[in-house]
Every structure is written in C-alpha cells, then in structure tokens.
Write an enzyme that holds these catalytic residues in place. Structure first.
Site, short mmCIF file in Angstrom:
data_model
loop_
_atom_site.label_atom_id
_atom_site.label_comp_id
_atom_site.label_asym_id
_atom_site.label_seq_id
_atom_site.Cartn_x
_atom_site.Cartn_y
_atom_site.Cartn_z
N LYS A 196 -4.40 -20.75 -13.98
CA LYS A 196 -3.96 -20.10 -12.74
C LYS A 196 -2.86 -20.90 -12.02
O LYS A 196 -2.65 -22.09 -12.32
CB LYS A 196 -5.18 -19.91 -11.83
CG LYS A 196 -6.23 -18.96 -12.43
CD LYS A 196 -7.36 -18.67 -11.45
CE LYS A 196 -8.38 -17.72 -12.04
NZ LYS A 196 -9.46 -17.39 -11.07
N TYR A 247 -7.39 -7.40 -11.45
CA TYR A 247 -8.62 -7.69 -10.69
C TYR A 247 -9.16 -6.46 -9.96
O TYR A 247 -9.92 -6.60 -8.99
CB TYR A 247 -8.37 -8.84 -9.70
CG TYR A 247 -8.36 -10.21 -10.36
CD1 TYR A 247 -9.54 -10.77 -10.87
CD2 TYR A 247 -7.19 -10.94 -10.49
CE1 TYR A 247 -9.55 -12.02 -11.47
CE2 TYR A 247 -7.19 -12.20 -11.10
CZ TYR A 247 -8.37 -12.73 -11.58
OH TYR A 247 -8.38 -13.97 -12.18
N ASN A 293 -9.21 -21.55 -8.37
CA ASN A 293 -10.14 -22.26 -9.25
C ASN A 293 -9.63 -22.51 -10.67
O ASN A 293 -10.39 -22.55 -11.62
CB ASN A 293 -11.51 -21.59 -9.23
CG ASN A 293 -11.47 -20.17 -9.72
OD1 ASN A 293 -10.42 -19.68 -10.12
ND2 ASN A 293 -12.60 -19.49 -9.68
N HIS A 323 -9.12 -18.76 -15.56
CA HIS A 323 -9.90 -17.53 -15.76
C HIS A 323 -10.53 -17.54 -17.14
O HIS A 323 -9.93 -18.04 -18.09
CB HIS A 323 -8.98 -16.31 -15.64
CG HIS A 323 -9.62 -15.02 -16.08
ND1 HIS A 323 -10.43 -14.29 -15.25
CD2 HIS A 323 -9.62 -14.37 -17.28
CE1 HIS A 323 -10.88 -13.23 -15.91
NE2 HIS A 323 -10.39 -13.26 -17.14
N GLU A 338 -8.79 -7.28 -21.37
CA GLU A 338 -7.87 -8.24 -20.74
C GLU A 338 -6.80 -8.71 -21.73
O GLU A 338 -5.64 -8.88 -21.35
CB GLU A 338 -8.67 -9.42 -20.19
CG GLU A 338 -9.58 -9.00 -19.03
CD GLU A 338 -10.52 -10.10 -18.55
OE1 GLU A 338 -11.26 -9.84 -17.58
OE2 GLU A 338 -10.53 -11.21 -19.13
P1 DAT Z 1 -14.99 -15.77 -12.30
O1 DAT Z 1 -13.50 -16.06 -12.22
O2 DAT Z 1 -15.79 -17.03 -12.41
O3 DAT Z 1 -15.32 -14.77 -13.37
P2 DAT Z 1 -15.41 -13.63 -10.38
O4 DAT Z 1 -15.10 -12.70 -11.51
O5 DAT Z 1 -16.67 -13.42 -9.61
O6 DAT Z 1 -15.42 -15.15 -10.90
O7 DAT Z 1 -14.22 -13.62 -9.34
C1 DAT Z 1 -12.87 -13.53 -9.78
C2 DAT Z 1 -12.04 -14.49 -8.97
O8 DAT Z 1 -12.06 -14.10 -7.59
C3 DAT Z 1 -12.54 -15.94 -8.95
O9 DAT Z 1 -12.14 -16.66 -10.10
C4 DAT Z 1 -11.93 -16.46 -7.70
C5 DAT Z 1 -12.02 -15.25 -6.76
N1 DAT Z 1 -13.26 -15.33 -5.96
C6 DAT Z 1 -14.53 -15.07 -6.38
N2 DAT Z 1 -15.42 -15.26 -5.41
C7 DAT Z 1 -14.70 -15.64 -4.31
C8 DAT Z 1 -15.02 -15.98 -2.97
N3 DAT Z 1 -16.30 -15.97 -2.54
N4 DAT Z 1 -14.02 -16.34 -2.13
C9 DAT Z 1 -12.73 -16.35 -2.56
N5 DAT Z 1 -12.35 -16.03 -3.81
C10 DAT Z 1 -13.31 -15.69 -4.67
MG MG Z 2 -14.88 -12.79 -13.56
#
Ligand code: DAT
Ligand code: MG
Length: 139
Positions: free
Chosen positions: A11, A51, A114, A117, A128
């Site tokens: 990212k 997303y 973070n 991905h 994807e």
């Molecule tokens: P992951 O990337 O671990 O699969 P996810 O699919 O639940 O997590 O969420 C996609 C992305 O959205 C994640 O990498 C970062 C963002 N995100 C998730 N939860 C969040 C939160 N509580 N606050 C801000 N950004 C968040």
């Molecule tokens: Mg995810």
C-alpha cells in the site's frame, strides 16, 4: 482443497516508507512465487471499486483516499494454501494486534494505513487478480 493463488498490494504508506524491497523479500522467503506484478497507482474510482464491499463502513472514504494517494505494488502470488498462509504472514488488520514479525507489525502505520493487502478467500483472490491483471500479464 485450498487454492494456490492470492492477490496482494503493497500500500501507499509502505511504498512511501521505502519498504518495497524488505516486504518482497519476506514474501519470497516465505515460499511465495510471483505470478504477476506491477508498480501502479489506483484512481479514486478504481480504489472505490476494489473496496466496494466496504462502501457502508465509516472508514470507506478515508480508505479510498488513502489507497489512491500514491503508487502501490500489485501482485499475484502462488503457494499451496496461498490465501491462509499469506494472511498469517501479513498479520492482523490493526498493526497493534498483529503478531510480532508479521509484515503489518513491522511496517504498518495504523489500522487504516496498514502497509499491505491480502485476499480473504480463494474466490476473492481470483476476483481481485482479474481486477488488476490481464491474462497476458501473468506468468
Ligand atoms: P484486511 O485488509 O485485513 O482484510 P478489512 O478487509 O476488514 O481488513 O478492511 C480493508 C481495509 O480497510 C483495511 O486493510 C484497512 C481499512 N480498515 C479496516 N478497518 C478499519 C478501521 N476500523 N478504521 C480505518 N480503516 C479500516
Ligand atoms: Mg479484507
């Protein structure tokens, strides 16, 4: 049987931080092979589409802005049990909860920014991968 490909993006925060090389080394050392890879930048529209599943979440606008804020490295990776093993390698979504030594524990900034991905299922790994790569870009 578990599938053997997953999709990843390094990212914008990790690219800006200069961590592409270190992260790719961790991925290769963990036994993943690269089937496709590109250095690219998502438009806000493309990031929103990628997303779309999170559209109703409060962080969606922030997520789309972040993911289109700078270049990324997108890749398709192959290994047995690719999806599960890669999620283990990257660690929990929130780096504060990510296991020591995982990519997010080492390189993520916070839960939103973070570092990396990883697909969450074989079905999404295929969707994807197809979203980012044409057949002629895969080897
Ligand atoms: P992951 O990337 O671990 O699969 P996810 O699919 O639940 O997590 O969420 C996609 C992305 O959205 C994640 O990498 C970062 C963002 N995100 C998730 N939860 C969040 C939160 N509580 N606050 C801000 N950004 C968040
Ligand atoms: Mg995810």
């Amino acid at each position: 049987m578990a599938g053997n490909i997953t999709f990843t993006m390094i990212k914008p925060d990790a690219v800006k931080g200069g961590h592409i090389g270190s992260i790719l080394k961790m991925i290769c050392d963990a036994g993943f092979s690269i089937k496709a890879m590109k250095f690219t930048k998502l438009s806000a529209e493309k990031a929103g589409e990628f997303y779309a599943i999170h559209k109703e979440r409060p962080f969606y606008a922030e997520l789309v802005a972040f993911m289109s804020s700078g270049p990324i490295v997108a890749a398709i990776l192959a290994k047995e049990n690719a999806v599960t093993d890669f999620r283990t390698l990257i660690g929990a979504t929130n780096p504060a909860q990510a296991a020591p030594g995982t990519i997010r524990a080492l390189y993520a900034t916070n839960v939103g920014e973070n570092a990396i991905h990883g697909s969450d299922s074989d079905e999404n790994a295929k969707i994807e991968s197809d979203f980012h790569f044409a057949g002629t870009e895969r080897f």
